[in-house]
Design a protein around this motif. Structure first.
Motif, PDB file in Angstrom:
ATOM      1  N   UNK A 216       0.828  -1.217   0.000  1.00 33.51           N
ATOM      2  CA  UNK A 216       0.000   0.000   0.000  1.00 33.51           C
ATOM      3  C   UNK A 216       0.855   1.256   0.000  1.00 33.51           C
ATOM      4  N   UNK A 217       2.034   1.171   0.610  1.00 33.89           N
ATOM      5  CA  UNK A 217       2.917   2.334   0.676  1.00 33.89           C
ATOM      6  C   UNK A 217       3.791   2.463  -0.574  1.00 33.89           C
ATOM      7  N   UNK A 218       3.582   1.587  -1.555  1.00 31.00           N
ATOM      8  CA  UNK A 218       4.272   1.728  -2.835  1.00 31.00           C
ATOM      9  C   UNK A 218       5.556   0.941  -2.953  1.00 31.00           C
ATOM     10  N   UNK A 219       5.779  -0.009  -2.028  1.00 23.39           N
ATOM     11  CA  UNK A 219       6.995  -0.817  -2.070  1.00 23.39           C
ATOM     12  C   UNK A 219       6.678  -2.215  -2.578  1.00 23.39           C
ATOM     13  N   UNK A 220       7.662  -2.821  -3.273  1.00 22.18           N
ATOM     14  CA  UNK A 220       7.497  -4.199  -3.737  1.00 22.18           C
ATOM     15  C   UNK A 220       7.721  -5.152  -2.574  1.00 22.18           C
ATOM     16  N   UNK A 221       6.983  -6.243  -2.589  1.00 23.39           N
ATOM     17  CA  UNK A 221       7.065  -7.194  -1.482  1.00 23.39           C
ATOM     18  C   UNK A 221       6.888  -8.609  -2.003  1.00 23.39           C
ATOM     19  N   UNK A 235       7.590 -16.345   5.326  1.00 23.62           N
ATOM     20  CA  UNK A 235       8.565 -15.257   5.262  1.00 23.62           C
ATOM     21  C   UNK A 235       7.999 -14.079   4.475  1.00 23.62           C
ATOM     22  N   UNK A 236       8.596 -12.924   4.709  1.00 24.67           N
ATOM     23  CA  UNK A 236       8.247 -11.691   4.020  1.00 24.67           C
ATOM     24  C   UNK A 236       9.544 -11.008   3.598  1.00 24.67           C
ATOM     25  N   UNK A 237       9.655 -10.670   2.301  1.00 23.79           N
ATOM     26  CA  UNK A 237      10.866 -10.021   1.790  1.00 23.79           C
ATOM     27  C   UNK A 237      10.526  -8.648   1.221  1.00 23.79           C
ATOM     28  N   UNK A 238      11.372  -7.680   1.521  1.00 26.74           N
ATOM     29  CA  UNK A 238      11.288  -6.350   0.932  1.00 26.74           C
ATOM     30  C   UNK A 238      12.541  -6.168   0.061  1.00 26.74           C
ATOM     31  N   UNK A 239      12.470  -6.502  -1.225  1.00 22.21           N
ATOM     32  CA  UNK A 239      13.665  -6.487  -2.083  1.00 22.21           C
ATOM     33  C   UNK A 239      14.346  -5.130  -2.176  1.00 22.21           C
ATOM     34  N   UNK A 240      13.560  -4.061  -2.209  1.00 23.17           N
ATOM     35  CA  UNK A 240      14.150  -2.728  -2.373  1.00 23.17           C
ATOM     36  C   UNK A 240      14.911  -2.282  -1.129  1.00 23.17           C
ATOM     37  N   UNK A 241      14.580  -2.868   0.002  1.00 21.60           N
ATOM     38  CA  UNK A 241      15.256  -2.545   1.258  1.00 21.60           C
ATOM     39  C   UNK A 241      16.215  -3.653   1.698  1.00 21.60           C
TER      40      UNK A 241
END
Length: 305
Positions: A216-221, A235-241
């Motif tokens: 919702x905040x505009x990040x890929x997940x 698991x949950x991954x935030x590739x951009x971070x």
């Protein structure tokens, strides 16, 4: 980000498919491979992935949960092209034929009909093969849930990360992928492609809502379902971070007799599938298939001038 992952799982719910979300980019074109056992689907996928690797391109490989040494899909983000095995149990159809997908019929290289003896053997093997999977799924359904995993830890780090994520103007994308799968080789876990991910523990119950908030905040997940109970998150991954949150304790599923017996059934299914492939191979025009593959690679990867 995962370079290798699963889109299908042998789970307590039976075969669980995430193939409908492949590839995760809407502007990619998907080539759907059709053909029976031993008709060269995985071989063609490996040839594409191998040449892309040689060219230094980013490659995503979809491993087969029945046989993790085999490929079920390849995605080349730089070209916006993907190929996938679209046969059972993960039958796939183009969303809009010709616009974002088409078919590749490897059955066209099947050069001769089966004899009556071969047909009888095929039916016997196919029946036994399906029975192995039914037995495996019944055993997996008998596995107890691991409540320790669901409530393994605090979600404080996850909440702190979410509160620090600013909203972006772009649309966030969510992909669902199995980072683990129950296979004929046991329970396999795949690490992220990048070793510099910061990994933190988080309770499984908190991950789906967190994934929606990140998107919702505009990040890929990337949200990874549990390999045994896909209605839960692993698991949950935030590739951009380069952040990963995992709910998997080291001891999960280590001593489950039902799981061990299910793996034995999957191993038997793999052996039967090998026999099915052996019946098909003598009827395949592999020189013709090789020529097709060569022409495809030349088109995809033209020599540099």
């Amino acid at each position: 980000m995962f370079q290798d992952y699963f889109l299908g799982g042998n789970t307590a719910e039976g075969f669980y498919s995430l193939y409908g979300g492949f590839p995760h980019r809407a502007d990619a074109f998907l080539h759907i491979l059709k053909g029976g056992p031993g008709t060269g689907k995985s071989t063609l996928l490996r040839a594409i992935a191998r040449e892309a690797d040689r060219r230094g391109m980013e490659v995503e490989r979809v491993l087969c949960s029945g046989d993790p040494d085999s490929l079920d899909g390849v995605y080349l983000p730089a070209l916006g092209l993907a190929w996938v095995d679209g046969t059972a149990p993960h039958v796939i159809e183009p969303e809009l034929f010709g616009a974002n997908g088409d078919y590749v019929n490897l059955g066209a290289f099947f050069s001769a009909p089966f004899s009556s003896v071969e047909k009888k053997e095929l039916r016997t093997l196919q029946t036994a093969y399906k029975a192995c999977y039914r037995r495996a799924y019944a055993l997996l359904a008998a596995c107890p849930r691991d409540n320790e995993r669901t409530h393994c830890c605090s979600d404080e780090q996850l909440r702190d990360t979410l509160s620090a994520l600013p909203a972006q103007e772009k649309q966030g994308r969510m992909a669902r992928r199995f980072a683990s799968a129950i296979t004929c080789k046991g329970l396999l876990r795949l690490p992220p492609a990048s070793a510099d991910y910061a990994v933190s523990p988080a309770p499984a119950a908190a991950l789906p809502a967190a994934a929606e908030e990140v998107q919702r905040r505009g990040w890929d997940v990337i949200l990874c379902p549990s390999p045994l109970f896909p209605d839960e998150a692993e698991a949950l991954l935030l590739p951009e971070k380069k952040l990963a949150f995992t709910a998997v304790p080291d001891s999960e599923q280590a001593d489950q007799p039902y799981l061990e017996k299910a793996v034995e059934a999957l191993r038997e299914a793999k052996a039967l599938h090998d026999e099915l492939e052996a019946l098909y191979r003598p009827h395949m025009d592999f020189p013709g298939l090789s020529a097709y593959a060569g022409q495809l690679l030349e088109k995809l990867f033209p020599p540099k001038e």
